[in-house]
Design a protein around this motif. Structure first.
Motif, PDB file in Angstrom:
ATOM      1  N   LEU A   1       0.822  -1.204   0.000  1.00 30.92           N
ATOM      2  CA  LEU A   1       0.000   0.000   0.000  1.00 30.92           C
ATOM      3  C   LEU A   1       0.863   1.264   0.000  1.00 30.92           C
ATOM      4  N   LEU A   2       1.944   1.235   0.770  1.00 31.80           N
ATOM      5  CA  LEU A   2       2.824   2.395   0.851  1.00 31.80           C
ATOM      6  C   LEU A   2       3.514   2.667  -0.485  1.00 31.80           C
ATOM      7  N   VAL A   3       4.029   1.612  -1.133  1.00 33.82           N
ATOM      8  CA  VAL A   3       4.682   1.777  -2.437  1.00 33.82           C
ATOM      9  C   VAL A   3       3.685   2.288  -3.473  1.00 33.82           C
TER      10      VAL A   3
ATOM     11  N   LEU B   1       3.232   5.025 -13.146  1.00 34.58           N
ATOM     12  CA  LEU B   1       2.423   3.809 -13.240  1.00 34.58           C
ATOM     13  C   LEU B   1       3.210   2.572 -12.831  1.00 34.58           C
ATOM     14  N   PHE B   2       4.499   2.522 -13.178  1.00 32.21           N
ATOM     15  CA  PHE B   2       5.320   1.365 -12.818  1.00 32.21           C
ATOM     16  C   PHE B   2       5.455   1.250 -11.304  1.00 32.21           C
ATOM     17  N   VAL B   3       5.724   2.370 -10.631  1.00 34.47           N
ATOM     18  CA  VAL B   3       5.860   2.352  -9.172  1.00 34.47           C
ATOM     19  C   VAL B   3       4.522   1.985  -8.527  1.00 34.47           C
TER      20      VAL B   3
ATOM     21  N   THR C   1       1.391  -5.071  -7.097  1.00 33.37           N
ATOM     22  CA  THR C   1       1.922  -6.428  -7.242  1.00 33.37           C
ATOM     23  C   THR C   1       2.147  -7.061  -5.880  1.00 33.37           C
ATOM     24  N   MET C   2       2.745  -6.302  -4.972  1.00 32.39           N
ATOM     25  CA  MET C   2       2.977  -6.827  -3.629  1.00 32.39           C
ATOM     26  C   MET C   2       1.663  -7.152  -2.927  1.00 32.39           C
TER      27      MET C   2
ATOM     28  N   LEU D   1      -4.129   5.574   0.265  1.00 34.94           N
ATOM     29  CA  LEU D   1      -3.244   4.418   0.332  1.00 34.94           C
ATOM     30  C   LEU D   1      -2.316   4.493   1.543  1.00 34.94           C
ATOM     31  N   ALA D   2      -1.810   5.678   1.840  1.00 35.69           N
ATOM     32  CA  ALA D   2      -0.930   5.845   3.009  1.00 35.69           C
ATOM     33  C   ALA D   2      -1.689   5.552   4.303  1.00 35.69           C
TER      34      ALA D   2
END
Length: 433
Positions: free
Chosen positions: A85-87, A111-113, A119-120, A205-206
């Motif tokens: 969530l943090l990433v 978008l990649f980050v 993904t995690m 998200l944070a």
């Protein structure tokens, strides 16, 4: 140190908390379908170029899934969900400078980050929800959680359409008539339309990351597996045919679902299909994803009485038939048949996933990583369909998802079977058939 709750109630609270995570990543993922027509117009991109949005987003699944699996083994399910969530929040925040600099490359980097964090979440949350109860009802439970993922994908198009597609985007020929100064101001204004929505997502998200970190949840550390153990390696997972076939199935399913969703707005805007504006088409996209939500609630109930693999095969056949009808027909028939595919997409991801990790014991975490890696299908197949659309027509390009659904039907009826040679993995009871 916090003490975990005991008894059934701890699973109930854990399921509720993790289900909220399914909702948020569904919401984020579906916003890509809004970004595609918006950034295509802003940066004057063709179909192949704009599909780099999905290529970058879903490509992160392929690159980051194995590292995420290793992190899962090190810090466990709960902490992996919090870290994910943090990433993802950092990636959402990166949309602000991307818009400020009017850079398509920076948008792709953000978008990649963002996708790395998702993904995690996928690697940790999908097997985690399947562990929160009886393994025989894991598919039903994951379908229920994925229904709330679909709720996020249903709401996102309306949200994105209101905040991002609310203004009429100028066609390339209209942009060509603007002066250099006016064109620069126009593109800056349109690029900045994504800033507020994604900064808001970063804040949410944070806050969720902190909430999950502080919440008392069961760890299931032994099922996560330990990195570096030979008998728990990724190579060991690939010795199980039902996992390998499930990986291929997930690759094709995600590719088909994302391709349809990615092209839906442009497709429904075609004069021979819907002949509507992009803003109006965004509302119909909500119906496509809403169908998946309804189908998952229905599927979760049906799987109490019908074997999950049979339902998977049947739904895949119907989905493929609907896409084929949309290709052959035109007008309202073509429009509504492609929208209806969402209803039958519904159970595919959770069912393929749970069949793939069936009886994997301590290899569950590694199997989850490889299955999530298969989401890279969402990066590759939309680009291929974009190339088909550029070289033939957008309608003909939908033949690609038809082939994907045929394979998934085969997996449901036959390819899912677990051979006896893989029985008792990690001491698990044979639950195959």
């Amino acid at each position: 140190m916090a003490i975990e709750q005991r008894g059934p109630s701890r699973y109930t609270s854990a399921i509720i908390v993790v289900t909220s995570i399914f909702f948020i990543w569904g919401f984020i993922t579906c916003l890509n379908d809004i970004l595609i027509p918006h950034l295509r117009a802003v940066f004057s991109l063709n179909y192949t170029q704009v599909m780099l949005i999905q290529f970058t987003f879903f490509g992160a699944y392929f690159i980051m899934s194995m590292p995420a699996g290793k992190v899962l083994g090190l810090i466990g399910y709960k902490n992996s969900i919090s870290a994910g969530l943090l990433v993802a929040g950092i990636g959402a925040l990166m949309f602000y400078p991307a818009a400020a600099f009017e850079s398509y490359g920076l948008f792709l980097s953000a978008l990649f980050v963002l996708a790395s964090g998702i993904t995690m979440l996928q690697v940790a949350a999908n097997p985690y929800i399947s562990l929160l109860g009886d393994e025989q009802t894991a598919s039903s439970r994951l379908n229920l959680a994925q229904a709330f993922n679909s709720l996020g994908t249903t709401i996102a198009p309306a949200f994105g359409g209101l905040l991002i597609l609310s203004n009429s985007v100028l066609a390339p020929e209209q942009q060509a008539q603007l002066s250099a100064e006016a064109l620069g101001a126009y593109r800056l204004q349109e690029a900045q339309a994504v800033q507020i929505p994604y900064v808001g997502l970063a804040v949410v998200l944070a806050l969720l990351a902190v909430m999950i970190y502080l919440w008392r949840l069961p760890s299931f550390k032994e099922q996560a597996g330990e990195p570096g153990q030979g008998e728990h390696s990724f190579a060991a997972v690939l010795r199980h045919r039902h996992v390998v076939f499930a990986i291929i199935g997930l690759f094709l399913y995600v590719g088909a679902e994302v391709s349809i969703g990615s092209f839906m707005i442009n497709y429904l805007s075609l004069p021979e299909i819907g002949g509507i504006s992009e803003s109006q088409a965004a509302h119909y996209l909500s119906l496509y994803w809403g169908g998946a939500m309804v189908g998952r609630f229905v599927g979760a109930a049906l799987m109490r009485v019908v074997r999950d693999y049979l339902l998977l095969g049947l739904f895949a056949l119907v989905a493929g038939s609907l896409v084929l009808i949309s290709i052959i027909a035109s007008g309202q028939v073509s429009m509504w048949s492609i929208i209806a595919v969402g209803l039958f997409n519904s159970i595919m991801f959770p069912t393929l996933f749970t069949l793939g990790i069936n009886r994997m014991g301590p290899l569950t975490g590694k199997a989850s990583s490889l299955l999530i890696m298969a989401i890279v299908g969402g990066a590759i197949l939309p680009v291929l369909q974009g190339a088909l659309a550029d070289n033939f027509s957008l309608q003909i390009a939908f033949l690609l998802p038809v082939l994907c659904y045929l394979y998934i039907a085969w997996y449901g009826f036959s390819g899912h079977r677990v051979r006896e040679t893989t029985a008792d993995v990690g001491g698990q009871t044979n639950l195959g058939h």
